[in-house]
Write a protein that holds these residues in place. Structure first.
Motif, short mmCIF file in Angstrom:
data_model
loop_
_atom_site.label_atom_id
_atom_site.label_comp_id
_atom_site.label_asym_id
_atom_site.label_seq_id
_atom_site.Cartn_x
_atom_site.Cartn_y
_atom_site.Cartn_z
N ASN A 118 37.45 43.75 41.58
CA ASN A 118 38.15 42.58 41.05
C ASN A 118 37.37 42.01 39.88
O ASN A 118 36.21 42.35 39.67
N GLN A 124 41.77 38.90 43.54
CA GLN A 124 42.72 40.00 43.63
C GLN A 124 42.03 41.33 43.34
O GLN A 124 41.43 41.51 42.29
N LEU A 125 42.14 42.28 44.29
CA LEU A 125 41.56 43.61 44.11
C LEU A 125 42.53 44.50 43.35
O LEU A 125 43.74 44.41 43.54
N SER A 158 38.99 36.19 39.71
CA SER A 158 40.12 36.36 40.63
C SER A 158 39.69 37.13 41.87
O SER A 158 38.92 38.08 41.77
N HIS A 166 43.77 50.32 36.76
CA HIS A 166 44.56 49.36 37.54
C HIS A 166 45.79 50.00 38.16
O HIS A 166 46.76 49.32 38.48
#
Length: 131
Positions: free
Chosen positions: A17, A23-24, A21, A30
């Protein structure tokens, strides 16, 4: 063994991440599918190796030649299929790694390279099983 290495590299450091953030995201550009494919093929290859190892242990005790023939053909066919799937995985991971921006990778670059390398080695190990 190669399947376990690919699986461990992707599970261990394949997701990261940004500091801002929680969020992984997958380290390969990505693209979540790249990590899922590598993890999935690694787990299934490991389970298949265990299955075929057990078949090899009990193979001398199987007296029916038809069953033996089908087991050998299943092993051969699975090895051929898995050679192809590892080739696809190697190409997919390499392509996604080539498109990954350097600033997006803080930790895990070595694991990503190891996953690519051992997916390449897996091609040859499965070819040797099919031959």
């Amino acid at each position: 063994v190669f399947a376990l290495i690919v699986f461990a590299c992707l599970v261990g450091e394949g997701y990261t991440n940004v500091p801002s953030s929680p969020q992984l995201f997958c380290i390969f550009n990505h693209n979540e599918d790249a990590c899922r494919y590598g993890i999935g093929i690694g787990v299934l290859a490991f389970l298949a190796c265990i299955f075929f190892f057990m078949v090899d242990i009990y193979f001398p005790q199987i007296s029916n030649t038809t069953d033996r023939k089908y087991l050998v053909l299943a092993d051969l066919g699975f090895s051929g299929l898995w050679t192809f799937l590892w080739f696809i995985g190697f190409c997919f991971l390499t392509n996604q790694w080539a498109w990954t921006k350097a600033e997006d990778v803080h930790v895990g670059a070595d694991s990503a390279r190891a996953a690519i390398t051992f997916s390449f080695f897996s091609i040859f190990s499965w070819v040797s099983e099919a031959v």
